[in-house]
Design a protein around this motif. Structure first.
Motif, PDB file in Angstrom:
ATOM      1  N   MET A   1       0.839  -1.172   0.000  1.00  0.00           N
ATOM      2  CA  MET A   1       0.000   0.000   0.000  1.00  0.00           C
ATOM      3  C   MET A   1       0.890   1.244   0.000  1.00  0.00           C
ATOM      4  N   HIS A   2       0.424   2.295  -0.619  1.00  0.00           N
ATOM      5  CA  HIS A   2       1.191   3.532  -0.717  1.00  0.00           C
ATOM      6  C   HIS A   2       1.433   4.110   0.681  1.00  0.00           C
ATOM      7  N   PRO A   3       2.654   4.529   0.989  1.00  0.00           N
ATOM      8  CA  PRO A   3       2.959   4.989   2.346  1.00  0.00           C
ATOM      9  C   PRO A   3       2.148   6.219   2.769  1.00  0.00           C
ATOM     10  N   TYR A   4       1.800   7.072   1.823  1.00  0.00           N
ATOM     11  CA  TYR A   4       1.014   8.253   2.206  1.00  0.00           C
ATOM     12  C   TYR A   4      -0.435   7.888   2.519  1.00  0.00           C
ATOM     13  N   VAL A   5      -0.932   6.814   1.951  1.00  0.00           N
ATOM     14  CA  VAL A   5      -2.265   6.314   2.323  1.00  0.00           C
ATOM     15  C   VAL A   5      -2.214   5.779   3.750  1.00  0.00           C
ATOM     16  N   LEU A   6      -1.143   5.055   4.065  1.00  0.00           N
ATOM     17  CA  LEU A   6      -0.960   4.562   5.433  1.00  0.00           C
ATOM     18  C   LEU A   6      -0.828   5.718   6.418  1.00  0.00           C
ATOM     19  N   LEU A   7      -0.095   6.756   6.025  1.00  0.00           N
ATOM     20  CA  LEU A   7       0.070   7.922   6.885  1.00  0.00           C
ATOM     21  C   LEU A   7      -1.274   8.615   7.104  1.00  0.00           C
ATOM     22  N   ALA A   8      -2.066   8.729   6.059  1.00  0.00           N
ATOM     23  CA  ALA A   8      -3.399   9.321   6.207  1.00  0.00           C
ATOM     24  C   ALA A   8      -4.252   8.492   7.160  1.00  0.00           C
ATOM     25  N   GLY A   9      -4.168   7.183   7.053  1.00  0.00           N
ATOM     26  CA  GLY A   9      -4.893   6.310   7.970  1.00  0.00           C
ATOM     27  C   GLY A   9      -4.422   6.485   9.407  1.00  0.00           C
ATOM     28  N   ALA A  10      -3.106   6.657   9.586  1.00  0.00           N
ATOM     29  CA  ALA A  10      -2.558   6.878  10.926  1.00  0.00           C
ATOM     30  C   ALA A  10      -3.077   8.190  11.512  1.00  0.00           C
ATOM     31  N   ILE A  11      -3.141   9.216  10.683  1.00  0.00           N
ATOM     32  CA  ILE A  11      -3.635  10.513  11.141  1.00  0.00           C
ATOM     33  C   ILE A  11      -5.111  10.420  11.506  1.00  0.00           C
ATOM     34  N   LEU A  12      -5.903   9.792  10.657  1.00  0.00           N
ATOM     35  CA  LEU A  12      -7.336   9.651  10.948  1.00  0.00           C
ATOM     36  C   LEU A  12      -7.575   8.815  12.204  1.00  0.00           C
ATOM     37  N   SER A  13      -6.770   7.774  12.387  1.00  0.00           N
ATOM     38  CA  SER A  13      -6.891   6.940  13.589  1.00  0.00           C
ATOM     39  C   SER A  13      -6.540   7.731  14.840  1.00  0.00           C
ATOM     40  N   GLU A  14      -5.524   8.567  14.736  1.00  0.00           N
ATOM     41  CA  GLU A  14      -5.129   9.408  15.871  1.00  0.00           C
ATOM     42  C   GLU A  14      -6.222  10.418  16.188  1.00  0.00           C
TER      43      GLU A  14
ATOM     44  N   SER B   1       3.897   2.838  12.015  1.00  0.00           N
ATOM     45  CA  SER B   1       5.061   1.948  11.907  1.00  0.00           C
ATOM     46  C   SER B   1       5.218   1.417  10.486  1.00  0.00           C
ATOM     47  N   LEU B   2       4.111   1.133   9.817  1.00  0.00           N
ATOM     48  CA  LEU B   2       4.183   0.680   8.425  1.00  0.00           C
ATOM     49  C   LEU B   2       4.672   1.799   7.509  1.00  0.00           C
ATOM     50  N   THR B   3       4.239   3.012   7.786  1.00  0.00           N
ATOM     51  CA  THR B   3       4.679   4.165   6.997  1.00  0.00           C
ATOM     52  C   THR B   3       6.185   4.347   7.110  1.00  0.00           C
ATOM     53  N   LEU B   4       6.712   4.129   8.314  1.00  0.00           N
ATOM     54  CA  LEU B   4       8.144   4.335   8.544  1.00  0.00           C
ATOM     55  C   LEU B   4       9.021   3.309   7.837  1.00  0.00           C
ATOM     56  N   GLU B   5       8.415   2.237   7.329  1.00  0.00           N
ATOM     57  CA  GLU B   5       9.201   1.276   6.551  1.00  0.00           C
ATOM     58  C   GLU B   5       9.641   1.868   5.215  1.00  0.00           C
ATOM     59  N   GLU B   6       8.919   2.898   4.735  1.00  0.00           N
ATOM     60  CA  GLU B   6       9.210   3.441   3.406  1.00  0.00           C
ATOM     61  C   GLU B   6       9.570   4.916   3.384  1.00  0.00           C
ATOM     62  N   LEU B   7       9.203   5.656   4.412  1.00  0.00           N
ATOM     63  CA  LEU B   7       9.454   7.094   4.411  1.00  0.00           C
ATOM     64  C   LEU B   7      10.338   7.481   5.589  1.00  0.00           C
ATOM     65  N   PRO B   8      11.062   8.597   5.478  1.00  0.00           N
ATOM     66  CA  PRO B   8      11.949   9.037   6.559  1.00  0.00           C
ATOM     67  C   PRO B   8      11.176   9.459   7.809  1.00  0.00           C
ATOM     68  N   ILE B   9      11.731   9.130   8.963  1.00  0.00           N
ATOM     69  CA  ILE B   9      11.058   9.379  10.235  1.00  0.00           C
ATOM     70  C   ILE B   9      10.775  10.867  10.470  1.00  0.00           C
ATOM     71  N   GLY B  10      11.683  11.735  10.102  1.00  0.00           N
ATOM     72  CA  GLY B  10      11.481  13.172  10.329  1.00  0.00           C
ATOM     73  C   GLY B  10      10.266  13.699   9.596  1.00  0.00           C
TER      74      GLY B  10
END
Length: 110
Positions: free
Chosen positions: A1-14, A48-57
């Motif tokens: 899955m695209h990392p920015y989709v995962l990041l969006a899911g993380a934001i919505l979950s938060e 955590s899944l997002t961090l597998e593909e994108l930089p932590i900062g």
């Protein structure tokens, strides 16, 4: 899955978890308290899944900043919390910072 989709899911979950935290009334309400655990659990898992593909900062800056903006919006709309001109200016600066980190800067994976 695209990392920015995962990041969006993380934001919505938060956002879900933080809203449930407000509704939990100091964890005295069982259903919203469960929502806190589920929301934050999902947020950290997706992060955590997002961090597998994108930089932590870039990931953390985006997650935290958009979480702040989203929660401020939820506070204003759902909980009728006031937002003044200085608050709107601050939110605009946060959004500008997310743009800089993800589009202008070399911090993010382009």
């Amino acid at each position: 899955m695209h990392p920015y989709v995962l990041l969006a899911g993380a934001i919505l979950s938060e956002l879900f978890g933080t809203t449930a935290l407000k509704l939990s009334d100091g964890f005295s309400q069982p259903i919203p308290s469960i929502g806190v655990v589920l929301g934050y659990g999902a947020a950290f898992y997706l992060l955590s899944l997002t961090l597998e593909e994108l930089p932590i900062g870039a990931v953390y800056a985006t997650w935290a900043a958009l979480g702040i903006v989203g929660v401020a919006g939820i506070g204003a709309v759902v909980f009728d919390e006031p937002v003044d001109l200085a608050g709107l200016l601050g939110i605009g600066l946060i959004i500008g910072g997310v743009y800089c980190v993800n589009v202008v800067s070399q911090m993010s994976a382009h």
